[in-house]
Design an enzyme around this catalytic site. Structure first.
Site, short mmCIF file in Angstrom:
data_model
loop_
_atom_site.label_atom_id
_atom_site.label_comp_id
_atom_site.label_asym_id
_atom_site.label_seq_id
_atom_site.Cartn_x
_atom_site.Cartn_y
_atom_site.Cartn_z
N GLN A 146 27.45 9.23 6.94
CA GLN A 146 27.57 7.80 7.26
C GLN A 146 27.14 7.49 8.70
O GLN A 146 27.28 6.35 9.14
CB GLN A 146 29.01 7.32 7.07
CG GLN A 146 29.78 7.95 5.91
CD GLN A 146 29.37 7.43 4.56
OE1 GLN A 146 29.46 6.23 4.31
NE2 GLN A 146 28.90 8.31 3.69
N HIS A 206 -10.04 8.02 -9.19
CA HIS A 206 -9.05 7.34 -8.37
C HIS A 206 -9.43 7.42 -6.89
O HIS A 206 -9.64 8.50 -6.34
CB HIS A 206 -7.65 7.93 -8.56
CG HIS A 206 -6.61 7.21 -7.75
ND1 HIS A 206 -5.88 6.16 -8.26
CD2 HIS A 206 -6.22 7.35 -6.46
CE1 HIS A 206 -5.07 5.70 -7.31
NE2 HIS A 206 -5.27 6.41 -6.21
N SER A 250 32.33 -4.50 6.06
CA SER A 250 32.22 -3.52 7.14
C SER A 250 31.29 -4.02 8.24
O SER A 250 31.53 -3.78 9.42
CB SER A 250 31.68 -2.18 6.61
OG SER A 250 32.63 -1.51 5.84
N GLY A 285 0.83 -1.20 0.00
CA GLY A 285 0.00 0.00 0.00
C GLY A 285 0.86 1.24 0.00
O GLY A 285 0.53 2.24 -0.62
N SER A 286 1.97 1.18 0.70
CA SER A 286 3.02 2.15 0.43
C SER A 286 3.70 1.54 -0.79
O SER A 286 4.13 0.37 -0.76
CB SER A 286 3.98 2.28 1.61
OG SER A 286 4.94 3.26 1.32
N LEU A 287 3.79 2.29 -1.88
CA LEU A 287 4.00 1.68 -3.19
C LEU A 287 5.45 1.26 -3.48
O LEU A 287 6.39 1.75 -2.86
CB LEU A 287 3.51 2.63 -4.28
CG LEU A 287 1.99 2.86 -4.25
CD1 LEU A 287 1.58 3.99 -5.19
CD2 LEU A 287 1.24 1.58 -4.59
N GLY A 294 1.94 3.77 -12.57
CA GLY A 294 2.38 4.94 -11.80
C GLY A 294 3.33 4.54 -10.69
O GLY A 294 4.32 5.23 -10.39
N GLU A 332 19.13 -0.59 -0.43
CA GLU A 332 18.67 -1.00 0.90
C GLU A 332 17.16 -1.23 0.95
O GLU A 332 16.68 -2.06 1.71
CB GLU A 332 19.07 0.05 1.93
CG GLU A 332 20.59 0.27 2.07
CD GLU A 332 21.22 1.07 0.94
OE1 GLU A 332 20.48 1.71 0.15
OE2 GLU A 332 22.46 1.08 0.84
N ASP A 388 34.53 9.38 8.59
CA ASP A 388 33.72 9.43 7.36
C ASP A 388 32.67 10.53 7.38
O ASP A 388 32.13 10.89 6.34
CB ASP A 388 33.09 8.07 7.09
CG ASP A 388 34.03 7.17 6.30
OD1 ASP A 388 34.66 7.68 5.35
OD2 ASP A 388 34.14 5.98 6.64
#
Lengths: 648, 648
Positions: free
Chosen positions: B446, B263, B364, B128-130, B160, B385, B442
């Site tokens: 990071q 919609h 790492s 639902g979160s696309l 979409g 990710e 860094d």
């Protein structure tokens, strides 16, 4: 002496600086930097039109180093050119080659990754969390278009980095907006951090993808100066944006960096001389001095900006009528998201640098009111929130004030981008609609319930020498509040987040009510307890107060519409009531954390909290979902009563 | 009677149910649902091999509805098939066509968007979160491969929605891992929410992109049953994954839904009969009964799973030696990230369903130790990710225990995906390395400094009927703690986040120390004040304690390694010391919020907090960055002293 040989000699000489500075720092990415040696040299000395002494110029071409870890090559070139560093022009000085040895020191302007905010104004945005640069470049290019400026924008992207989906969101966005002044340069050195890049990110694959996304593509050897030059000579092209896929060598010029995995590893001091000798061999006997190229400054540019604090606005009543919401306004019920849309449209008349971005939900966030009134400053970003936020950061770098919009939930898609914009001290405004749980029917995938905790964490730290927090959070309870808070967001320098809600709500404030940063409003003067809340929950808490009043319990309601808040004023209220109940339509960590933190300063107060205590689901009414999540009006009243009855 | 006509009749009949349920709910997306009418009908009745009465089967094919808002069409088919609903097989019952009228009710299993956790086990993950579905599908497919199962996975993606970069991360990932059992079906209906989709998401553009990403592509009319059938007959193909680009019509079959922007809008009740008549016309006089297709169950599948709570492990000493870190262990200094890597490798020997995912930083995060020991259960996700986290959610849905890894900062890239996994109640473990500011050189791009606040918000809510929080957070201070916390994360059901650090640190615990959920450890018995901290900062706080001791001030150190913590035990400590100082290497909203919340329950305690109060930058040493951000050992000691001197 061919130009090509001279450029290679220069690139090798800069390579020495890149190697030297990472060894001095004891960390960094020399091998990645060296893979950009020729590309950066050609761009920064020959192609880009800018004055190293005036990196603040809005007319100048820009370089966005999306693969931020490769930054030593840019530092090397900039030091050689004596580019200006410093937080603002008044405190600027030229960077020198010897300065590079301060790389990554706490006091150095040469941060580990690109960071304009620490005094390196050649860059426009902090990068280093990967995949964001092309979106920033797009924002810079759109800004230049609005400014009628000549700016062209180059973006260097790593091949491994091109695995980040945001890169392809930006490829789409650049085509949608016809941004032929953006040049994407994909640095195909073939090596990632842990291993080689996937075949999906080979030079061939990247070229095929860029073509499929509608770009012109040129594939070159990134260490062949003639090829680099020719590829860029052809830019900008009239019809399509240009992507250059450059095959390069990680550790170019330094034999010792090309065997084994040297990603993110500097050479030991003992190997520096060998590395320099290797780079000298790459110069093939050509004197660096024969490369005499210097960038040239563009003509100056006059742009239109107005201080938002100094403009006069119509009030909500007039603006609501002007923008078609007069009927709803007159009936006295208007959702905060609608009032926000009206505020944007009104602001747009007076603040020319205000731009609005939305992710295909402008008919839900009501930014469509702005879009209708100011179509040239509205940017449809489609369903790609990451690109939207980084594009906003690009706009901000060019002196615009971008408002980026989606459902509060979907802005979570861009929390990493939001944090990088915060690191850049970008003047970006974020507005999340349908926040909390009051949207009810659509269910948890559309509900933002961790947003206040996330943004509040940015309210606990300062943006450097400014007293302002890294990010302000506003939670307006009614249309007047939303209208006024929008104005505050425009006036404040730095990042702000506003949380609007879906339901239409009655107005509890009026045009005279002011909403200041760190402000709060109290309702009632009851001394039995303080009910502290914000946004939509102010209305639910008012219902609860009415229930309590029938039982002879009198509370003071605190509308904590801004985070961070004024600790002293809140403590005054708590001192009067002794006990406090915090109520919020999100998980814990938001208001309750703010209030508890303040309550435990000095002589501590007792605080109780009601927040969403289960993962929400769909419900057909606001009442049903509030009840299920433990924050309905009756539950608030019951909890308040038991709190007062308890003796512990 | 052709099959094609019968399928269309069925699709139209299901369309009526989809229209009916959204009208009953007063919200929802009937027009999006109808665009999937033929595709869903063919998949759920003819193509997929599954038993609607046993959606829990690990052998069955799966459907991931990435464009979650189109769910009414799936609900309609499942109701018609009498598919099982309920939170577990013991409490299951068949869904009936009349049940659809409960859509979006608070007590209904038919949530507004797909959500297995509320009792709809046909789905594997909340959507639902696309843009997340194809990644979930990839996880399900990888799980089936490890299980030697026949499972095939279909994923329906909106045009979409294909603007979300994560979709293309998943396209890459599926090719990298040769997942030819995944079929992506792109639903090209041409319309988004606010407007038409971009030309960048046209059917042609999507097909070109999918080809460039290395997939086989078929373009079809999504309302032509013969074309749909033929496209899928060809799946799976031997060499490449298959993408079907289906041109469809938003509001197919209902004339009234095809004009204007419908919609997310249900039809008013008054227009239902007209809509039904329109769908009857689409049936072209064909009796729905002529479509007799029913899905057939696959053969059963035996899989290997072991209860992690019941396996015996070697301790850290033996494991460190086995996996090449014996020298460091013997010297008594080992970073938490290294001990975690060893723990994973050791656990992998005993828990066959443990899988590890990493985003090109395994050297790492030290998941490379696991990768070497158990290469078939290590999944390189490259720099993407979002895809990594949703893939982990897919793995979890198939009964695996996935550990997803990156720098803590880069997991922020996937906070939206993490929240959707939480909504799914997915048994996903997240481990962020290099957290806080101790990585120093860094710089801020990071560093994870808002992560504890974010994840703690999930610790304040419950995962339904379980007493466990939505997410546990672990912050181990040394190698023994990291080793033991990894074991706890494996044993706990549900989401966990662990924060590991870059620097090697001395060991302060031993093999006998236990680390329980909600647990804490105290060091010292001083009653002047409590210093409450976690993770890397335990070592800094110990230095501060030593400084204080020289001045005659005796503190109790509390290592709050787990959130949420045991409020009663923490209050005991605070009762003994009276005052508390919280110290953390991140922005506020993490530990300090937890402690302040507990301190203000009942009789309140005074609490002071030191956390990162400025946006960090690079520094060459841990000491320098801690000092700059206000949390160095001397600053802690100074603050503690002034706290004790203050009389307020």
């Amino acid at each position: 002496m061919s130009d090509a040989k001279a450029l290679t000699a220069k690139a090798a000489e800069l390579g020495k600086l890149a190697v030297r500075m990472t060894t001095a720092a004891g960390s960094g990415h020399p091998s990645s930097a060296l893979s950009l040696a020729h590309l950066v040299t050609h761009l920064m000395y020959e192609k880009m039109r800018y004055d190293p002494a005036d990196p603040w110029s809005l007319a100048a071409d820009r370089l966005v180093l999306s693969e931020g870890h490769a930054v030593p090559m840019v530092y090397a070139a900039y030091a050689d050119l004596g580019g200006a560093i410093g937080r603002d022009p008044a405190r600027a000085r030229p960077l020198t080659p010897d300065d590079v040895d301060t790389l990554r020191e706490n006091a150095s302007e040469l941060d580990g990754h690109p960071n304009p905010a620490e005094g390196f104004p050649f860059f426009d945005a902090a990068t280093g969390s990967l995949g964001m640069g092309l979106s920033v470049a797009a924002g810079l290019a759109l800004a230049a278009r609005l400014d009628n400026g000549p700016r062209q924008v180059y973006c260097l992207i790593g091949d491994g980095e091109a695995r980040e989906g945001q890169i392809w969101e930006a490829f789409d966005f650049v085509v949608d907006h016809g941004l032929t002044t953006v040049c994407a340069i994909l640095n195909a050195n073939g090596e990632g951090q842990a291993a080689d890049v996937s075949a999906q990110q080979s030079a061939e694959a990247l070229a095929a993808k860029a073509r499929a996304f509608g770009w012109d593509v040129v594939e070159i050897d990134g260490h062949d100066p003639a090829a680099v030059k020719q590829a860029l000579e052809d830019f900008p092209r009239p019809d399509k944006p240009l992507a250059i896929v450059a095959r390069t060598i990680k550790g170019w010029g330094v034999d010792g960096l090309q065997n084994g995995n040297w990603h993110g590893k500097p050479l030991p001091k003992s190997e520096l001389d060998t590395a320099y000798a290797s780079l000298d061999r790459a110069k093939a006997g050509v004197d660096t001095e024969t490369f005499a190229a210097k960038p040239t400054a563009p003509a100056s540019l006059t742009v239109e900006r107005r201080d938002p604090r100094e403009v006069e606005w119509d009030g909500l009543a007039a603006a609501a009528h002007e923008y078609g919401l007069g009927g709803a306004f007159d009936k006295g019920k208007l959702a905060t998201r609608r009032a926000y849309g009206v505020a944007l449209a009104e602001a747009g008349k007076h603040v020319p640098q205000l731009v609005v971005l939305d992710g295909d939900v402008s008919n839900s966030t009501f930014t469509n009111i702005f879009a209708k009134a100011h179509s040239t400053r509205f940017f449809e970003c489609k369903i790609a929130e990451q690109n939207m936020v980084s594009t906003a950061a690009g706009f901000a770098a060019a002196g615009f004030i971008p408002f980026a919009n989606s459902f509060g939930k979907f802005l979570a898609r861009a929390y990493d981008q939001i944090e990088l914009a915060a690191i850049s001290r970008a003047n970006v405004k974020l507005v999340g609609s349908h926040s909390g749980i009051s949207l009810a029917a659509d269910g948890p995938s559309q509900m933002s319930v961790a947003d206040v905790a996330f943004f509040r964490s940015f309210a606990t730290a300062r943006a450097d020498d400014r007293e302002s927090p890294v990010c302000w959070t506003f939670q307006p309870a009614d249309a007047f509040a939303a209208y006024a808070c929008t104005r505050q967001m425009l006036a404040l320098r730095g990042m702000c987040y506003m949380r609007t809600h879906r339901p239409d709500v009655p107005m509890i404030y009026d045009a005279e009510t002011t909403f200041e940063p760190r402000g709060l409003h109290t309702h009632g003067t009851g001394t039995d307890l303080a009910i502290i809340t914000a946004g939509f929950m102010v209305h639910v808490a008012r219902e609860a107060m009415a229930l309590l009043e029938k039982q002879g319990i009198r509370a003071t309601l605190v509308d904590l519409y801004c985070l961070p808040t004024d600790a002293a004023r809140l403590r005054e209220v708590m001192a009067r009531t002794g006990r406090a109940l915090v109520v919020e339509d999100n998980y814990g960590g938001g208001l309750a954390a703010e209030v508890a933190g303040i309550a435990t300063m000095g002589n501590p107060f007792r605080v109780s909290a009601l927040h969403v205590t289960r993962i929400p689901k769909s419900a057909r009414s606001e009442e049903a979902i509030l009840e299920q999540c433990g924050v309905g009006a009756r539950q608030i009243a019951d909890h308040a009563r038991s709190l007062l009855a308890s003796t512990v």
